[in-house]
Scaffold this active site. Structure first.
Site, PDB file in Angstrom:
ATOM      1  N   HIS A 132       0.813  -1.222   0.000  1.00  0.00           N
ATOM      2  CA  HIS A 132       0.000   0.000   0.000  1.00  0.00           C
ATOM      3  C   HIS A 132       0.846   1.272   0.000  1.00  0.00           C
ATOM      4  CE1 HIS A 132       0.354  -0.103   4.540  1.00  0.00           C
ATOM      5  NE2 HIS A 132       0.419   1.200   4.340  1.00  0.00           N
ATOM      6  N   ASP A 162       0.189  -7.604   1.544  1.00  0.00           N
ATOM      7  CA  ASP A 162       0.591  -6.198   1.650  1.00  0.00           C
ATOM      8  C   ASP A 162       2.114  -6.061   1.669  1.00  0.00           C
ATOM      9  OD1 ASP A 162       0.151  -3.478   1.706  1.00  0.00           O
ATOM     10  OD2 ASP A 162       0.101  -3.365   3.893  1.00  0.00           O
ATOM     11  N   SER A 241       4.730   2.702   7.844  1.00  0.00           N
ATOM     12  CA  SER A 241       4.355   1.540   7.035  1.00  0.00           C
ATOM     13  C   SER A 241       5.519   1.085   6.170  1.00  0.00           C
ATOM     14  CB  SER A 241       3.166   1.873   6.143  1.00  0.00           C
ATOM     15  OG  SER A 241       2.001   2.030   6.900  1.00  0.00           O
TER      16      SER A 241
END
Length: 494
Positions: A132, A162, A241
């Site tokens: 993402h 992911d 992230s």
């Protein structure tokens, strides 16, 4: 009272008190209370074993941080999106001036910027991050801890887990050593490193608060989410992230992926993809270009079923994963596992939940043999299972150029071809949120007639022309019921 009378009374009282205490201790007894310390020879029963093998090393994380910071990078992306939705309809411009938007005007485009973190996993520039973080990016820039910047290219991505792999052209880079996420214990110290909120390198510490969590958050980018998160209370914010989670030895034990928060910022818990899953998926992306997903071939009961539902469905309670059904021609069915079995182990790893089982299976490829421990009718059993892919075979799945487009295709039928006045074509049935098509203004229903000027009348011809075209492609086609030819230039990521 005279002195000679007082003294005998005192002596008698003292003797009586001492005698009473001696008699009480001898015949009644007093439970002695031991206040334990780490060097005491006696430990109360409720603390038995607590000090056996405990790690009394100081909580100094400087060496782990020193090892991890140079191998953690700041990832910045840029994507171009059109401001209009470009519905394929004839506008008033055509009626007034004889041309339409696509024929004579340039749509207004707006660049979108985003950022995240990544972990260097090799000295020649391979980097792992979250899907993402880079999804939909036209440009990816990597900044090192020493402020040096590099352009990165996408090697491969897996929305289901992911994860994504990037490559920069550099040598002799610092990189993180893989740890073993199966050895991670609840309560152990961990460090999260990254670039949160566009700050420079930031290190936060916390403990592992749970393992094998599933949140269903990857379903936002995949219909087949793979989740078995390590949960920690190390502070993680937007920008973290894709960054590493390391243990106190500085070894990579996971890639930070998500936070649980009502506000979008850190509120107590963060979630990390275990490194054993990362290792396997990264290796697949680098070697095959796509993930070689292994399947056990069962449907299993969710972990959160109520006792009432279990009773209604006849689900037997047990410390493991209850098999609701086995898929035909699947690995489990071929080995003799059947409905009602309770899976408790995969090789030497115990599994107590569906998330734990999914996490373990995700570390294997089709064709790998694993020993499945399960309980049937109260008896413990073991079966050797050869895992299979989604097609029910053990063959390597090769990535197709069509998979990179992020769309579902079909050949147009003869009736539609006649209505459109063409010999054939490829219709775009649907467009996903990731892939080359998602970056264009194309709508579902578009019929592809040409690839880089070459006519195509079937999916096979379409695939063949794409394989010749390389990364830059221009598609020409029409929308049924609308006039004019629409053109969509795009880039196909490697």
């Amino acid at each position: 009272m005279k002195l000679q009378q007082i003294v005998p009374v005192i002596l008698i009282s003292a003797v009586t008190s001492v005698g009473s205490m001696w008699a009480y201790n001898k015949y009644v007894g007093v439970e002695k209370v031991v206040y334990n310390s780490s060097d005491s020879n006696r430990i109360p029963s409720n603390y038995a074993g607590f000090f056996d093998g405990i790690n009394n090393s100081p909580t100094d994380f400087s060496q782990a941080a020193e090892a991890a910071i140079p191998a953690t990078v700041h990832i910045k992306t840029k994507a171009t999106r059109t401001a209009s939705n470009n519905l394929p309809r004839r506008s008033p411009l055509f009626d007034l001036f004889g041309f339409d938007w696509d024929e004579g005007m340039t749509p207004r485009s707006m660049p979108q910027m985003a950022s995240g973190s990544g972990a260097i996993i090799s000295d020649d520039g391979y980097i792992v991050t979250n899907n993402h973080v880079i999804d939909g990016a036209d440009e990816i820039t990597v900044t090192m801890s020493d402020k040096k910047t590099h352009k990165a290219r996408l090697i491969g991505a897996d929305p289901s887990s992911d994860l994504a792999v990037l490559k920069i052209e550099a040598k002799n880079l610092p990189f993180l050593l893989y740890g073993n996420s199966d050895d991670v214990k609840v309560g152990q110290w961990v460090l999260a490193i990254g670039y949160p909120l566009n700050l420079q390198t930031t290190v936060t510490a916390g403990i592992v608060s749970a393992k094998s969590r599933t949140l269903e958050i990857n379903r936002r980018q995949s219909n087949t989410p793979i989740e078995s998160f390590i949960q920690t209370d190390a502070a993680v914010n937007p920008g973290n992230s894709g960054g590493p989670l390391v243990n106190t030895a500085g070894h990579l034990i996971g890639i930070n992926s998500a936070i649980a928060s009502p506000t979008g910022s850190y509120a107590g818990y963060s979630f990390t993809i275990p490194v054993n899953m990362v290792k396997k998926i990264v290796a697949d992306l680098m070697k095959f270009g796509t993930v070689q997903r292994a399947y056990l071939g069962i449907n299993y009961a969710p972990d959160n079923l109520s006792e009432e539902v279990k009773k209604q469905e006849g689900i037997t309670s047990g410390n493991g994963v209850y098999v609701l059904d086995v898929t035909k021609d699947g690995a489990a069915a071929a080995s003799g596992i059947k409905k009602g079995d309770i899976i408790t182990r995969i090789n030497n790893a115990p599994v107590t939940s569906g998330a734990e089982m999914v996490g373990q299976i995700a570390t294997y490829r089709p064709g790998d043999r694993v020993k499945i421990g399960f309980v049937r009718d109260g008896k413990e059993m073991i079966k050797e299972v050869t895992l299979r892919n989604s097609s029910g075979t053990t063959e390597i799945v090769k990535v197709s150029v069509l998979d990179k487009l992020g769309a579902e295709f079909g050949n147009i039928d003869a009736k539609l071809a006649k209505e459109m006045g063409v010999r054939g074509g490829v219709i775009v049935k649907s467009i996903s949120e990731s892939g080359a098509f998602s970056k264009t203004r194309m709508e579902a229903g578009f019929v592809i007639l040409k690839v880089n000027g070459k006519e195509v009348s079937s999916i096979d011809q379409f695939r063949a022309e794409l394989e010749k075209a390389g990364n830059s492609v221009t598609l020409d086609g029409m929308y049924p019921g609308y006039e004019g030819v629409f053109r969509y230039p795009m880039k196909i990521v490697e």
